[in-house]
Design an enzyme around this catalytic site. Sequence first.
Site, mmCIF file in Angstrom:
data_model
loop_
_atom_site.group_PDB
_atom_site.id
_atom_site.type_symbol
_atom_site.label_atom_id
_atom_site.label_comp_id
_atom_site.label_asym_id
_atom_site.label_seq_id
_atom_site.Cartn_x
_atom_site.Cartn_y
_atom_site.Cartn_z
ATOM 1 N N LYS C 85 0.818 -1.221 0.000
ATOM 2 C CA LYS C 85 0.000 0.000 0.000
ATOM 3 C C LYS C 85 0.852 1.270 0.000
ATOM 4 O O LYS C 85 0.452 2.292 -0.559
ATOM 5 C CB LYS C 85 -0.944 0.004 1.208
ATOM 6 N N GLU C 107 -9.901 6.103 2.820
ATOM 7 C CA GLU C 107 -10.671 5.011 3.414
ATOM 8 C C GLU C 107 -9.696 3.921 3.831
ATOM 9 O O GLU C 107 -8.578 3.866 3.324
ATOM 10 C CB GLU C 107 -11.655 4.436 2.384
ATOM 11 N N SER C 374 1.858 -9.651 -0.827
ATOM 12 C CA SER C 374 1.503 -8.229 -0.751
ATOM 13 C C SER C 374 1.660 -7.615 0.630
ATOM 14 O O SER C 374 1.814 -6.414 0.759
ATOM 15 C CB SER C 374 0.078 -8.010 -1.260
HETATM 16 C C1 LIG Z 1 -1.658 -6.990 2.376
HETATM 17 C C2 LIG Z 1 -2.783 -6.665 1.462
HETATM 18 N N1 LIG Z 1 -2.880 -7.310 0.303
HETATM 19 C C3 LIG Z 1 -3.873 -7.060 -0.553
HETATM 20 C C4 LIG Z 1 -4.857 -6.142 -0.247
HETATM 21 C C5 LIG Z 1 -5.978 -5.955 -1.229
HETATM 22 O O1 LIG Z 1 -5.894 -4.738 -1.907
HETATM 23 P P1 LIG Z 1 -5.434 -4.700 -3.431
HETATM 24 O O2 LIG Z 1 -6.284 -5.695 -4.168
HETATM 25 O O3 LIG Z 1 -5.692 -3.291 -3.824
HETATM 26 O O4 LIG Z 1 -4.003 -5.061 -3.509
HETATM 27 C C6 LIG Z 1 -4.801 -5.429 0.958
HETATM 28 C C7 LIG Z 1 -5.810 -4.414 1.331
HETATM 29 O O5 LIG Z 1 -5.907 -3.961 2.458
HETATM 30 C C8 LIG Z 1 -3.736 -5.705 1.828
HETATM 31 O O6 LIG Z 1 -3.626 -5.059 3.020
#
Ligand SMILES: Cc1ncc(COP(=O)(O)O)c(C=O)c1O
Lengths: 260, 260, 395, 395
Positions: C85, C107, C374
Amino acid sequence: MSNRIDLKFQELNKLNEKALITFITAGDPNIKTSYKIIEKMIAEGIDILEIGIPFSDPLAEGPSIEKANYRALNSGTTTDDVFKMVEKLRIIYDIPILLMLYVNLIYKYGVEKFIRKCVEAGIDGLIIPDLPIEEVEEIKLYARCNGIYIINLVAPTTKNDRLINIVKKSEGFIYCVSSLGVTGERKNITTDLADYFYRLKSLTDIPLALGFGLSNKKQINGLKGNWNGYIVGSAIVNIIAQYGIESPEYVGSFIKSLKD
Amino acid sequence: MSNRIDLKFQELNKLNEKALITFITAGDPNIKTSYKIIEKMIAEGIDILEIGIPFSDPLAEGPSIEKANYRALNSGTTTDDVFKMVEKLRIIYDIPILLMLYVNLIYKYGVEKFIRKCVEAGIDGLIIPDLPIEEVEEIKLYARCNGIYIINLVAPTTKNDRLINIVKKSEGFIYCVSSLGVTGERKNITTDLADYFYRLKSLTDIPLALGFGLSNKKQINGLKGNWNGYIVGSAIVNIIAQYGIESPEYVGSFIKSLKD
Amino acid sequence: MMNKKFGEFGGQYVPETLMEALIEIENAFNKYIDDPLFKKELEKLYENVANRPSKLYFASEMTKDLGGAKIYLKREDLNYTGSHKINNVLGQMLLAKKMGKKRIICETGAGQHGVATATVAALFKMECQVFMGKEDIQRQALNVFRMELLGAKVTSVDSGTGTLKDAVSEAFRQWTREVDDTYYLMGSIVGPHPYPVMVREFQKIIGEEVKEQILLIEGKMPEAIVACVGGGSNAIGIFHNFIKDVNVKLFGIEAAGSGVDTDFHAATISKGSTGIFHGMKSKFLQDKYGKIMPVYSMSAGLDYPGIGPEHAYLSEIGRAQYIPVTDKEAVEAFEYLSQMEGIIPAIESAHAIYYAMNLAKQMDKDQIIVVNLSGRGDKDVNQVAKYKGVKINEQ
Amino acid sequence: MMNKKFGEFGGQYVPETLMEALIEIENAFNKYIDDPLFKKELEKLYENVANRPSKLYFASEMTKDLGGAKIYLKREDLNYTGSHKINNVLGQMLLAKKMGKKRIICETGAGQHGVATATVAALFKMECQVFMGKEDIQRQALNVFRMELLGAKVTSVDSGTGTLKDAVSEAFRQWTREVDDTYYLMGSIVGPHPYPVMVREFQKIIGEEVKEQILLIEGKMPEAIVACVGGGSNAIGIFHNFIKDVNVKLFGIEAAGSGVDTDFHAATISKGSTGIFHGMKSKFLQDKYGKIMPVYSMSAGLDYPGIGPEHAYLSEIGRAQYIPVTDKEAVEAFEYLSQMEGIIPAIESAHAIYYAMNLAKQMDKDQIIVVNLSGRGDKDVNQVAKYKGVKINEQ
Ligand SMILES: Cc1ncc(COP(=O)(O)O)c(C=O)c1O
Ligand SMILES: Cc1ncc(COP(=O)(O)O)c(C=O)c1O
């Protein structure tokens, strides 16, 4: 085929009167009561009726109308129920009727089917708060050839470039948002309404209706600008929130107070 | 000046008997009771007395003796209290007395002062479980010229190189830890005691006393190896934990059962 | 000028009051995105604040255990604040600063985007307000205090279902009130144009690094890339630089919650239909009247009824495949990775790990899968414990 | 062969049962520490697992705000698992593996060392048991489940005060039971030789990186280095490579808890005396009989009655200064750094930050302070909230 909205403004213009446009969310607290409220409002002399179709996520609304949406959904009100109610109203009344709804309700229903239903029910126009002119064509394509107006909105933030463009493409009237923010009653409207009005008037002859935050006769009388109409929503919805199925009487008295 | 420990082992050797060495933590449950327990044990014929000075963090102890340390500290027992008790014992008894304590108690007290106090009280030796021979010199320096023995420990893990070294520097007897782990009663001693004993015996003539996990006559009789003495601690401490100030009698009977 | 649409998806479906603000952002974005100075500043922030580049980690134990394709993990969990993020937040915050904005709103669902935004806002000396669903505030109370510590104001949203979608709606509402001096810093590739394009541009660094790293390590391209999809920002971030490489298969993993055949999931592409919401035309979970459905996933970051328009497009043209993974499967992967590699993944990322575990087994040993890890899973340990019936009581 | 003592401090005060194990470790350590292959492997682990090198971050906002010396933060908080602890764990785990050990035990206070150990144990496929005080288990229940997730067994220690020192004692006890096949992985530069030397050697990478980084960025040496001191591993890690540079002042910051003049602190050097405990001669908080005193700091990682022997030595010879900082002051710095730089520091590290804040004001603008930001503060947010009277209830 001329649109009831145009006829209404022509009529009022002749009388040198301003349109009183009132809003309720259909199905709040239930569809039966909505019908009764509308009858009362018409009886008290409103000029144009704006009916909201409830949506799960009404993101242009303040808390009052937002909650009205939830109440209406909880009472099970669907888009089809609203069409049925309008059909029933049309048997008796010839007042211009607008639907206020979020674009997804049209899109998911099917644009073509939705417009056909509007024609069948006797709808005159649509107010779609999350459909700016940049995205309007897809729906206007069907609305136009069926004589349904899409009422454009302008906001105090709208700059001249876009204003010219919006105004040029407008029909029926222009919904002039009085203030920044979402719907809801306001003690003070801080926008320079005189400037706002003249900026708009210099660009168009289409009627200009002011909305957002209007709640009583005194406030409305004190507003700068020679607007062609006023839209009152949250003030009515707040009455419905308070009195529920008893509200038709109270809404009636309120409308009366606006007309006096 | 010969040390009571040497005299005791010479005497037992002549009689072809094994030393019974018993341990309690001084001040558990209080210093008065400790004194009475010791009198009882001497009366029942123990050969060498090992008195623990309580410490806040006795890291070589299993739960039994660990808790004994906390009980003793809770009763307010200090190193000075233990010296006083020993002085009192010495008026009457000539039994060899060892102090068992953690090195910090000596170090913080002041090594020189501590050894002087030992001499004054009539202490014969010190068992310091967290002082391997690599670190012993600093304290031995004072102990040696005052005739106080520092009893070395060996463990089943001690390899020959170090064993030779430890044995060479030992005096009084060697405290042979029976098993891996901390103090405490054990159902089975899994170390190959015969091998352990002969490995040691081939290196030295100093008496070898086996400790850790010994709890009854039958078990002790069944142990392999011709050890010169046995050290019993947790089994006694457990009786004290159970009977508190009533324990002198019970400890007495237990010692008796070991002697029969 | 960036295209506003991805095929039929995208657009700008917002109240008139916000249109000029979107145009202002779009203009600023177009002005700065190719400005070498801006790029240089952003690069520095990526390096100094986000702790980029993130490692491409060979999961040797996992690879050995599964016996199929080689698995690499793109370690976005090692970024400062613990997830991908921050990449987007740095980009947008820098833009907001250039635009002269003094106030940021955003948000957040699980709190990851909120924490990242509050963090960078503190550093940039921007006022910051975070909208968070009432339910999520209770589930992630710790993150709330983290944001407050960083000087942000956290506003509880109790409208609707009190979760992420309502937080987005409320942020939009707030934005209309103070659109002049406030910048809405959107956390994923959702919302009206230019957000989907902008967030992608600020996240594409992930895939750029991956390509460079994998070519360096392996001397070849991966056969598959796997990423979880909430709004879709981490997925688009790793996909983008590979979209033209048609031999690289792209997999987006959706949250199937209790299962796509139950009422409790958030599998937008698998079970949704085209609609218009939160400013964009895309795929949504909705009823036949267009009412947005309540969704469910144990993963707060995937608990959203829509998906970024670019993913709707990639799905439509068949360039990427979107596959649902359940809570149960994600928890299995969460534990598997923890014990196999000593890496506790975010429960979001665990969805992607689960799919990769299955995919690897069907592939050859000389093939390569890159999974976008992620975020880190510290935030989820409590919830997984509860899911497994373990009681944690911090005192 | 490394020296066993630092002046009079150090040594090997342990039960005979453990002596051979220490010798075995010492021999293995001496064999491998200069082995190029071992070094290479460790370097790779530092890079791939720990995420090294860690950034040297210029705290521009803090520097501006304080108006004195330039402040740089060594970002050990960005290491995988969130603190400097992983450096040491990687080194010792690699050594244990070379020694053929299959089982690891360790102690932990706040859980940072336990999590790091459990993490690397999972990766190395080692059995792992973590000893943790009963009090600390309650305070840090989340970290307990983190360790369990990673496959470690967490054993509650209720002897003594049920805190870190008792966890160390219990780990020693357990080690004597299974010394043959078990490796005790000590978490700081405490304990018997070779631990203090070994842990320093595995942590000195911090200072090596700092020197290289600061010379690159500033072209000169810093005037001062500041680090918090629990056992002292992060401090020695950053100090070591500067000890010979006599113009670089070294400051170790101790936990003063409620104040050094109360009974509630852990300021070992300021208020302690020389003693022998946990296998080493060093400084301890103890009564006149040598009984170890109960200590207190809101920071679980500094809540220890002793200090590494090398620090006792550095203090004695005047090469480093040791200064106490209270809970209250640490919380102030915790909040200050959060809001000033968007960095939430570990409450341990916040002690060092506080001192640096004061020191900077007394120094010139062209002078440089490097603070070791030993860990991230997510783990402490709950406690600081409680300290400030904010209620957090996760559900
Ligand atoms: C670690 C992590 N991965 C994935 C996501 C999903 O978001 P996005 O699909 O935008 O990557 C989030 C959202 O809070 C997240 O914290
Ligand atoms: C972040 C952090 N810093 C510092 C310490 C104190 O340990 P040391 O003095 O060995 O660095 C700890 C111990 O848990 C810690 O977690």
